[in-house]
Structure formats: structure tokens, C-alpha cells
Design an enzyme around this catalytic site. Structure first.
Site, PDB file in Angstrom:
ATOM      1  N   GLU A  44       0.686  -1.135   0.118  1.00 56.12           N
ATOM      2  CA  GLU A  44      -0.054  -0.022   0.067  1.00 56.12           C
ATOM      3  C   GLU A  44       0.855   1.294  -0.024  1.00 56.12           C
ATOM      4  O   GLU A  44       0.524   2.290  -0.627  1.00 56.12           O
ATOM      5  CB  GLU A  44      -1.185  -0.116   1.138  1.00 56.12           C
ATOM      6  CG  GLU A  44      -2.221  -0.803   0.916  1.00 56.12           C
ATOM      7  CD  GLU A  44      -1.783  -2.485   1.351  1.00 56.12           C
ATOM      8  OE1 GLU A  44      -0.414  -2.741   1.721  1.00 56.12           O
ATOM      9  OE2 GLU A  44      -2.669  -3.223   1.482  1.00 56.12           O
TER      10      GLU A  44
ATOM     11  N   HIS B 175     -11.440  -4.867   9.853  1.00 54.25           N
ATOM     12  CA  HIS B 175     -11.946  -4.580   8.434  1.00 54.25           C
ATOM     13  C   HIS B 175     -13.724  -3.971   8.713  1.00 54.25           C
ATOM     14  O   HIS B 175     -14.246  -4.216   7.656  1.00 54.25           O
ATOM     15  CB  HIS B 175     -12.154  -6.226   7.922  1.00 54.25           C
ATOM     16  CG  HIS B 175     -11.080  -6.884   7.393  1.00 54.25           C
ATOM     17  ND1 HIS B 175      -9.995  -7.127   8.155  1.00 54.25           N
ATOM     18  CD2 HIS B 175     -10.279  -6.941   6.031  1.00 54.25           C
ATOM     19  CE1 HIS B 175      -8.889  -7.692   7.482  1.00 54.25           C
ATOM     20  NE2 HIS B 175      -9.157  -7.423   6.302  1.00 54.25           N
TER      21      HIS B 175
END
Lengths: 323, 339
Positions: B75, B144
Site C-alpha cells: 500500500e 476490517h
């Protein structure tokens, strides 16, 4: 010796000399309490930035580090604006809003010094990707230090650049120390360039005090990137005269080492070589010395005479559009 | 003009497609956004993944693998690359799969993307969109399921957008892509399968403007993202009790449409803020502070907030259900302002 024209040799000396003058002056100004904040100086590493940049044009890009003054000057950023930036003046390269650690000039392809160690790796993949998507032959150089080599961002970036064959040259400026921590302590690799193998890209270690060696290695790496063949990792081993930052007591360095560095001065080496080979005369070089000194005198004068930014500047440039 | 009923997922896809057709400098990158680097899938006439939840399905086929790029699980590298590409002539739309992954790439988003323009004295612009999934309700546990848009809203230089319907998802995303500043675009996972009417034609919904979802005179409810729908459920039941609430969806959190909120509070004299983000240093509390500072004299009751407790999202279904604000909690808060 690499095939360099007389004009290139003059340019190389001019840039190295100008960087040295700029940094020596910045050190003195800092000691005199004239510069706010702190500065990280590039003196001693001139051959790296200049040897690399001798292969670039204004259309090419670089990402830099906290030790970015030399990269700026080698990339053609004006020293008046740079000096004014160190003072935090309105006429600075970034209107006084960035300071030493964030000097940038996007028009010159200089995408910023950076206060975050290792942050330039991901950023450099950006113009690399842009060139690939748009089909241009622009090349991006990512300068990073031996300290940054231990950041995960550099691993991610070199891997990404390699799988996407981005036109990026990763240049590790190994000056021997991550702040005060020596490279033999912080790096598991013998040479940082050894890591290139893991990313399936060419890797070379060169003498970073020899501008000709740096130029030659970069020449091939830049050409390879322009041909669309992907990234290269170049490690240039050198030293810095000053501490990590100004005010650093340098207690981690021996007298022996300091003497050795002096005998390897990149500017002295260049002078000896071009004079010995009768490529440039001592008189010509002395003239450049005088001109560089005058340019920095003028830059300091310009910076000191410049106003601070208007307070209204505090609130501008956060966004392009405020809605 | 054709209006079709499409899902939130299809609307996001349509917004990206619209802008990629209009502007060749728009590119899309992220983990699995094309889906499987092997192009044989497309050659066989089948659809690749198009993201783990299929949001970007079909875009690789239409725009090719130069403009729709699968990335490694790196990322920092690919979001940083998007920042660098944005500052040198592209308009990247980059996907951070779940907002909980910000921990591995925050430097590139806020220290680089959010600050370049200011640090460079206005001499750079970063037209970047970071799309990311938020939200609880899918039994996906603590890493999440959070919203944490307050974190990004706190950071100068970033714009933050939380769409709530298919139509505003398409229009706001298109506006975000055209915007010359970095925009973080939060897509709620529980909204992906919801549907609603959306124009086929090209359109944008300007950033920075709130929507009055339902006008009313008694209490102002400001509800962010998915909470807009919870607030509307509450509004229906409150109407039966004779309480006429006004529901405002800010849509953009930075810059916040303060005028729309203040005008409403000055009219109703009561404020309830409903937010799925955790409460400390949150947008919800900022909105309460806004009313307290700028409409204090108009308030007839202490403003209320309806948020999850200050905990991470739990896994166990009954615990997660208790975590998420619902209509009953909103009704209680509204009644607290009218008691």
C-alpha cells in the site's frame, strides 16, 4: 573517463562548487542563529547529485531526501529562492512554507526534499508510472540514503518499479551513517546494491566521491530507463562533512576518518583530474569558485532583504479549491 | 435521460467508468482492481474479479491493463506512486481495500499527498482519489469494519467524502476524480448491494454540499453515510409520535457544509448527530461543537450524539449488532432533545 564535453565539465564543476558554497554558508548562517529550524547539509556528497543530474533534462524528475539542497542545485533550482526558503521568506522556492526539508520546484522536475526517511521511493514510482501511461521517455531518479534503505517503503518501491518496468533509477547515497548509526551496524547487506538481485534489476556500487564514476554508472542506468527496460539500483558510497543535522556533535566519527574524507574530497579530485589532463585550466576553475561565492553572497543578500510572508499566506495553498 | 435502478456497487463502477471515458489521464490502481494479472480471462471473454467485491469489474477490459493496474500488497508503494503520478500529470483513483489498512500507508496519504501543495507554496497539485471500504455489520471484526473517516477529516489538505446512495456515490465520485485536491472516498460495505435510481448520463454532485434528505421543523438529525438510512427509519416512527425531524446528510465531511447544518439548527433549535465512527475526536463531536459555538442561542436542548461506544468493532454477532447505531437509539436521542 566518460566522454564529457567541455561544457559538461564546466557545468559539473560549477554545480559542485555552488553546492559546496551554499552548504558552507548555510552552516555558518545556522551557527550565527540566522536560520530558523534545522538544516541537513550535503557538503562532501556533491559528486553524487551532480554526476547523476548531468544525465537528465528539465523534463526528468527527482525525489529527494531531508539532505536535499544539493539535489535542488544540481537539478537547476535557483539558489536565491532556496536561500530565501531557508530563511522562511516570501520569496523562497516554496514561499517560505516548506523550509529546508521541503524545498521543491515542480517545474524543474524537483519533487521535493522530504522530511520522512524513505518516503521518496513510493513517490518516485509516480512520475515513472505517469511516463509509462503517457508513453513519454521521462526518467525519474529516487535519491535515498543508506538509512532509508532499511525502510519498508524502499523494498515495496523497488519491487513495484521492477514488476511494472518503471523508468526509475534508485540512487542510494551511502554516506556511511543513518544519523549516527553506521551502515555496517544497520544493514545486513554488504553493499546496499546487492539487494538489486532480489528485485531482478541491475545493481552497481560506485565511488560516490568520483563524479566521473557516478556519471558513467548513471549514464547507463538512465539510458536503460529511457529505453523502457526498467529500474536500476545504484549505490554511491561517499561521506558527508557535516553532521546529520547542524548542531550534531559528530562524536561518532574518528579523527582518522575525518582525515580520510578530506583526502577524498570530490571537488579536489575533480580539479586534480581535469587540470592534470589539461581539460580545464586552474584559472577557469578559480573563476568558477569566485562566481559561486558571489552567487551565494547575492543569495544571502536577497534572502535577508526579502520580506516574510503576509500572515494571510497561512491559510492559502491548503487546497486548490476550497469546496 | 435514462434513469435506471442500479446498486451502489454498480454506481461506483459507473462513476469511475464515466470519468475514465472522459479523461485519458484517469487511471485506476489497487490490489485486485483488475483481478488476476493473467489477461487470458478477458481474452476468453470472461470477467476478471474486478476487486475483492467486484466493484471495478469490467473496467480492465474496457480500458486495458495500462490504465487499470493490479498492484502487489504494497500500500505504501502504490499509494505513494499514485501521489507522485497525481503531482506529475495523471488523475489516479487508487483503492485502499479496507480503511483499516491505513496503518501501513498513512505517511504517503497525509504526509505526502495531503501536504505537498502547502509545503511547496501552492506549486503542486495532487488530483488523487483514494477509495476505501468502511463499515461494520459484516462480521469482519476489528481490522476490517471501522469507519475512521474522522482521522482523515482531521488532516488539512485532504478532502473526505462519505456517499450514502447509488446516485450520490456516482456523482460524488465523479466530482472527486475531477477535483484537483486529494479526496478520500469512503464506501460503506453494507451499502454495496443497496439500490436506487441513477441517471445513465454523465453528471457530478459537487463536493462540500450537504443534502437535506427530509425537511422537518422539530429536530435536526445530521446523519453520515449509512446512518442516513437509520435516521430515515427513525424519522418515520417519530412522525407517528408527532415529531417532525429534518434529516441532513453532509456527504462531504471536509469541507463540511456548515451553513446547511447551522441553518437547520437555527430553524429546529434541536440537534442530534448520528455517526458510525467512534466518538472521541470525531466528526460527530465537531458538528456538536459547531452548533454550540455558532448557534448556542438558538438551541433549546443539549445536542445529542448517537455513535458506537469507544471500542473496536467486535466479531460476535450480538456484540457487533449492539455496536452499530440503530433507529431505536436515534429515536431515544431525539426524544431526549424534546423531553
Amino acid at each position: 573517463m566518460a566522454e564529457l564535453t567541455q561544457d559538461q565539465l564546466l557545468w559539473i564543476y560549477d554545480r559542485m562548487r555552488l553546492i559546496r558554497e551554499f552548504e558552507n554558508r548555510a552552516s555558518a548562517l545556522f551557527a550565527a542563529g540566522k536560520l530558523p529550524g534545522f538544516v541537513h547539509l550535503y557538503a562532501g556528497e556533491e559528486a553524487i547529485g551532480v554526476g547523476i543530474m548531468a544525465n537528465l533534462t528539465d523534463r526528468d524528475f527527482i525525489t529527494s531526501t531531508h539532505r536535499g539542497h544539493g539535489h535542488c542545485i544540481a537539478k537547476g533550482v535557483e539558489v536565491n529562492g532556496m536561500m530565501a526558503e531557508l530563511y522562511g521568506k516570501a520569496t523562497g522556492s516554496c514561499k517560505g512554507k516548506g523550509g529546508s526539508m521541503h524545498i521543491a520546484d515542480v517545474d524543474k522536475g524537483m519533487l521535493g526534499a522530504n522530511g520522512i526517511v524513505g518516503a521518496g521511493g513510493p513517490l518516485a514510482c509516480g512520475p515513472g508510472l505517469m511516463a509509462k501511461v503517457k508513453g513519454t521517455d521521462q526518467v525519474t531518479i529516487c535519491f535515498f540514503g543508506d538509512g532509508a534503505a532499511e525502510q519498508g517503503t524502499m523494498h515495496e518501491s523497488m519491487n513495484l518499479a521492477s514488476i511494472w518496468k518503471l523508468p526509475v533509477v534508485f540512487v542510494c547515497e551511502n554516506n556511511g551513517y543513518a544519523e549516527s548509526t553506521p551502515v555496517h551496524y544497520h544493514s545486513a547487506s554488504k553493499d546496499i546494491a546487492d539487494r538489486a538481485t532480489a528485485y531482478n534489476m541491475p545493481g552497481f556500487t560506485v565511488n560516490g566521491t568520483d563524479v566521473f564514476a557516478v556519471y558513467e554508472a548513471a549514464h547507463e542506468a538512465v539510458a536503460r530507463a529511457r529505453r523502457g527496460e526498467g529500474p536500476t539500483l545504484l549505490e554511491a558510497k561517499g561521506f558527508r562533512y557535516f553532521g546529520h543535522f547542524e548542531g550534531d556533535p559528530l562524536s561518532y566519527r574518528t579523527e582518522e576518518e575525518i582525515a580520510k574524507n578530506k583526502s577524498n574530497d570530490p571537488i579536489d579530485q575533480f580539479r586534480r583530474r581535469v587540470i592534470d589532463r589539461e581539460l580545464l585550466s586552474a584559472a577557469t576553475l578559480d573563476e568558477i569558485d569566485a562566481r559561486s561565492k558571489a552567487a551565494i553572497d547575492a543569495a544571502v543578500e536577497f534572502a535577508e532583504a526579502s520580506p516574510y510572508p503576509e500572515l494571510s499566506e497561512l491559510m492559502t495553498d491548503v487546497y486548490v479549491s476550497y469546496r | 435521460m435514462t434513469i435506471r435502478n442500479i446498486t451502489f456497487r454498480e454506481a461506483i463502477n459507473a462513476g469511475i467508468r464515466q470519468e475514465m471515458r472522459l479523461d485519458p489521464t484517469v487511471i485506476l490502481l489497487g490490489e485486485d482492481v483488475a483481478g488476476g494479472a493473467a489477461t487470458f480471462v478477458e481474452e476468453a471473454g470472461e470477467e476478471a474479479w474486478g476487486g475483492v467485491l467486484g466493484v471495478t469489474k469490467g473496467l480492465a477490459r474496457e480500458f486495458g491493463r495500462t490504465r487499470v493496474l493490479d498492484t502487489p500488497i504494497s500500500e505504501s508503494a502504490f499509494i505513494g506512486a499514485a501521489v507522485g503520478a497525481a503531482s506529475t500529470g495523471l488523475r489516479p483513483v487508487v483503492e485502499l481495500m479496507f480503511v483499516g489498512f491505513l496503518g501501513v500507508c498513512l505517511d504517503q496519504i497525509y504526509n505526502q499527498g495531503g501536504k505537498l501543495r502547502y509545503m511547496f507554496g501552492g506549486k503542486a497539485q495532487v488530483p488523487l482519489v483514494v477509495r476505501t471500504l468502511i463499515g461494520a455489520g459484516f462480521r469482519a471484526a476489528a481490522q476490517h469494519s471501522q469507519c475512521i473517516y474522522s482521522v482523515f477529516t482531521h488532516m488539512p489538505g485532504l478532502k473526505t467524502v462519505v456517499p450514502s446512495t447509488p446516485r450520490n456515490a456516482k456523482g460524488l465520485l465523479a466530482a472527486a476524480i475531477r477535483d484537483n485536491d486529494p479526496v478520500i472516498f469512503f464506501e460503506h460495505i453494507a451499502l454495496l448491494d443497496t439500490d436506487g435510481p441513477v441517471e445513465d448520463d454523465d453528471f457530478i454532485i459537487p463536493l462540500g454540499k450537504a443534502e437535506i434528505v427530509k425537511p422537518g421543523k422539530d429536530v435536526t438529525i445530521v446523519a453520515i453515510g449509512r446512518m442516513r438510512h437509520m435516521a430515515m427509519q427513525a424519522a418515520e416512527q417519530l412522525a407517528k409520535d408527532g415529531i417532525d425531524v429534518e434529516v441532513i446528510d453532509p456527504l462531504t465531511l471536509s469541507p463540511l457544509d456548515e451553513d446547511a447544518i447551522l441553518s437547520s439548527v437555527k430553524k429546529t433549535h434541536r440537534l442530534v448527530v448520528v455517526d458510525e465512527d467512534t466518538p472521541y475526536c470525531s466528526v460527530a463531536h465537531d458538528i456538536v461543537a459547531l452548533a454550540a459555538q455558532q448557534a448556542f442561542g438558538y438551541l433549546d436542548a443539549a445536542p445529542q450524539t448517537v455513535t458506537p461506544p469507544h471500542v473496536s468493532v467486535p466479531f460476535s454477532p450480538p456484540l457487533e449488532d449492539a455496536y452499530i447505531p440503530d433507529a431505536a437509539k436515534i429515536i431515544a436521542a431525539v426524544k431526549a432533545t424534546t423531553a
